[in-house]
Design an enzyme around this catalytic site. Structure first.
Site, mmCIF file in Angstrom:
data_model
loop_
_atom_site.group_PDB
_atom_site.id
_atom_site.type_symbol
_atom_site.label_atom_id
_atom_site.label_comp_id
_atom_site.label_asym_id
_atom_site.label_seq_id
_atom_site.Cartn_x
_atom_site.Cartn_y
_atom_site.Cartn_z
ATOM 1 N N ALA A 128 45.359 36.271 37.087
ATOM 2 C CA ALA A 128 44.453 36.040 38.217
ATOM 3 C C ALA A 128 43.738 34.722 38.003
ATOM 4 O O ALA A 128 43.438 34.341 36.860
ATOM 5 C CB ALA A 128 43.446 37.175 38.337
ATOM 6 N N ALA A 133 36.751 31.579 36.481
ATOM 7 C CA ALA A 133 37.649 31.731 35.335
ATOM 8 C C ALA A 133 39.017 32.196 35.790
ATOM 9 O O ALA A 133 39.231 32.517 36.962
ATOM 10 C CB ALA A 133 37.059 32.735 34.350
ATOM 11 N N GLN A 134 39.955 32.221 34.842
ATOM 12 C CA GLN A 134 41.247 32.851 35.100
ATOM 13 C C GLN A 134 41.653 33.668 33.884
ATOM 14 O O GLN A 134 41.155 33.454 32.776
ATOM 15 C CB GLN A 134 42.304 31.838 35.499
ATOM 16 N N VAL A 135 42.563 34.612 34.132
ATOM 17 C CA VAL A 135 42.917 35.596 33.118
ATOM 18 C C VAL A 135 44.397 35.455 32.761
ATOM 19 O O VAL A 135 45.250 35.307 33.645
ATOM 20 C CB VAL A 135 42.630 37.022 33.631
ATOM 21 N N ASP A 280 31.594 46.713 41.756
ATOM 22 C CA ASP A 280 32.731 46.252 42.559
ATOM 23 C C ASP A 280 33.985 47.086 42.263
ATOM 24 O O ASP A 280 34.999 46.554 41.799
ATOM 25 C CB ASP A 280 33.000 44.769 42.262
#
Length: 539
Positions: A128, A133-135, A280
């Protein structure tokens, strides 16, 4: 050259870079025909929706940070009109992924060693890519599979730049009456600044995960990923990889049914008991693995204070008993709006009753407490008594999680889950109240408060030196005797009532031994008899 980071409350010098950004923002707003919120009081809903669509399009064009601002605002119906909330919730952050070299650079800066010393491999394709940020999937040298959340190198600078411009805007035009009729810009800025700065520190997310592990400890079908604290920093988060599937793909069977019930009940516990909840819980943040539901992404959590939790407990009990009048009273207690001279209480109560009746007569699949509370919140906003911000976020989360549970088990009755949980919670609280240590402590508190009340009255009537003099000829017993007898009767009556209430709660419970409600009933009856005898002897 050293980079200076701005704190949330500072206004930076208006550098050419900021001036250029401000000019670009103004141009995009003008392009989409936005006059900010100057026409948002337009009574025509279709016109308000058109304005909201224009705002969403402008925020998406302004880039990922403004999209993030809109997404955060979509969780606050107490700050924005409902048409804007609905539209902003559709915002998508179209963010190009970081390059492999950028991911490696940030990782090595945070680890302070070459990435190969820690990881056997890192998947270059992100799972993602978000605004901050990204994973990526990765494998540790030990062979353990993990996911790595890496912060974008410019995330902090970009967020602080746009927050600085927003703060300048708030100070220049945020207090104009036409704008303040629709949105509290100071409250918006404070909320955005706090939320975004919190998301920039991944250590806060790690704390949230570990706290949620404690909250969910009693549920064997709910879990969170473990965190590698020794490898995690403010810009790098290393967690166990949850190698599961979306919850809607969970195989049919007892585990799925149990997990659905536990998921819904856990939210009542998170919000009412612990005051800490995952804010969420959309389907993308809930995964099925090892016959459990795993919560993912703890960047957004909610907090509910002690007083508000008690009010929410009363609110759920009123919903359970379909008592619109009491529900109205509880809502007023939450908002401190009961003294409003412009509030039409009868109309407010009528609309709350209509919402309650609508959901209570719905089909089982539509019988959701979360959406019911959302409609209640809309009614409150319409009457000028908005529910507290932390509660609106909790209501939205509860609505999301109930949609998930409805997919897992369409036959699950949320009122049944809520009612049984409330019964167990009240029985537990009664048990705590009748603990010998608690009874001793409360009796001593009552004794001290009674003595203090007697001293205050004695000072007032002049029985103690130094106080004002008030001469009154009492024909009855002394004032001290009257206060003492009244305090004793009050304590006796409250204890008798608590015993009778406990008897009723425990009798309805399926997990309590039969002798418990009988014992409570006998104790309540004896205390009531003693109170009656005492009253007869004094008259």
């Amino acid at each position: 050259m050293a980079r200076t980071h701005l704190s949330a409350g500072e206004i930076p010098p208006f550098e050419p870079r900021l001036a250029a950004r401000a000019t670009h923002i103004a141009a995009v707003m003008a392009k989409h025909g936005l006059k900010l919120f100057s026409q948002s009081n337009e009574p025509d809903i279709s016109i308000r929706r058109q304005q909201a669509k224009r705002l969403r399009a402008a925020l998406e064009e302004l880039g990922p940070i403004f999209s993030k601002l809109g997404q955060v605002l979509s969780t606050r119906p107490d700050l924005l009109p409902i048409e804007y909330i609905e539209e902003l919730s559709l915002l998508q952050s179209r963010v190009p992924p970081m390059t492999e070299s950028e991911v490696v650079q940030v990782s090595e800066q945070e680890l302070r060693v070459p990435w190969e010393d820690v990881f056997k491999s890192i998947d270059p394709k992100p799972l993602a890519a978000g605004t901050i940020a990204q994973v990526h999937r990765a494998t540790l040298e030990s062979g353990e599979r993990v996911v790595v959340k890496v912060q974008r190198p410019t995330a902090r600078m970009d967020i602080e730049q746009d927050l600085a411009l927003l703060q300048v805007f708030v100070e220049k035009v945020g207090k104009r009456p036409a704008l303040n009729q629709v949105i509290d810009m100071e409250a918006v800025f404070k909320h955005l600044s706090t939320s975004l700065h919190s998301e920039l520190d991944f250590r806060q997310e790690a704390d949230n995960i570990e706290r949620m592990q404690v909250v969910l400890a009693d549920y064997n079908r709910l879990a969170v990923p473990s965190v590698h604290r020794d490898l995690s920093t403010s810009r790098l988060l290393v967690m166990e990889e949850i190698q599961g599937i979306p919850i809607r793909q969970a195989p049919a069977g007892p585990a799925r049914i149990q997990a659905a019930r536990q998921l819904l009940e856990s939210y009542y516990k998170q919000i009412i008991v612990d005051g800490f909840f995952h804010a969420d819980p959309h389907p993308g943040n809930l995964m099925w693995w090892k016959d459990c539901i795993y919560f993912l992404d703890f960047g957004m959590v909610g907090m509910v204070g002690t007083d508000l939790r008690e009010h929410l407990l009363l609110m759920l009990m009123a919903l359970w008993q379909e008592d619109a009048a009491f529900l109205t009273d509880v809502t007023f207690m939450m908002t401190s709006a009961d003294n409003s001279s412009t509030l039409d209480v009868a109309r407010f109560q009528s609309e709350i009753g209509e919402v309650m009746a609508k959901y209570r007569t719905a089909s089982l699949a539509e019988m959701q407490i979360g959406p019911l509370l959302q409609e209640m919140s809309a009614v409150s906003l319409r009457h000028g008594v908005p529910l507290p911000a932390s509660l609106t976020l909790a209501i939205k989360a509860l609505a999301q999680v109930q949609l998930a549970t409805a997919e897992l088990d369409p036959a699950l009755d949320p009122y049944d889950v809520a009612g049984k949980y409330l019964m167990r919670l009240m029985a537990k609280r009664m048990g705590t109240a009748f603990n010998p240590k608690t009874l001793l402590y409360q009796s001593q508190k009552l004794k001290v408060r009674t003595l203090r009340m007697i001293e205050a009255v004695e000072n007032f009537v002049g029985a103690r030196p130094g106080g004002p003099k008030l001469v009154v000829n009492f024909r009855a017993n002394s004032l001290e005797d009257i206060v003492r007898h009244t305090g004793r009767r009050l304590a006796l009556g409250l204890t008798a009532a608590a015993s009778i209430l406990a008897s009723g709660f425990t009798a309805a419970s399926t997990v309590t031994a039969e002798w418990v409600p009988i014992t409570f009933g006998i104790v309540g009856g004896l205390l009531t008899l003693g109170l009656v005898i005492d009253l007869l002897q004094r008259h």
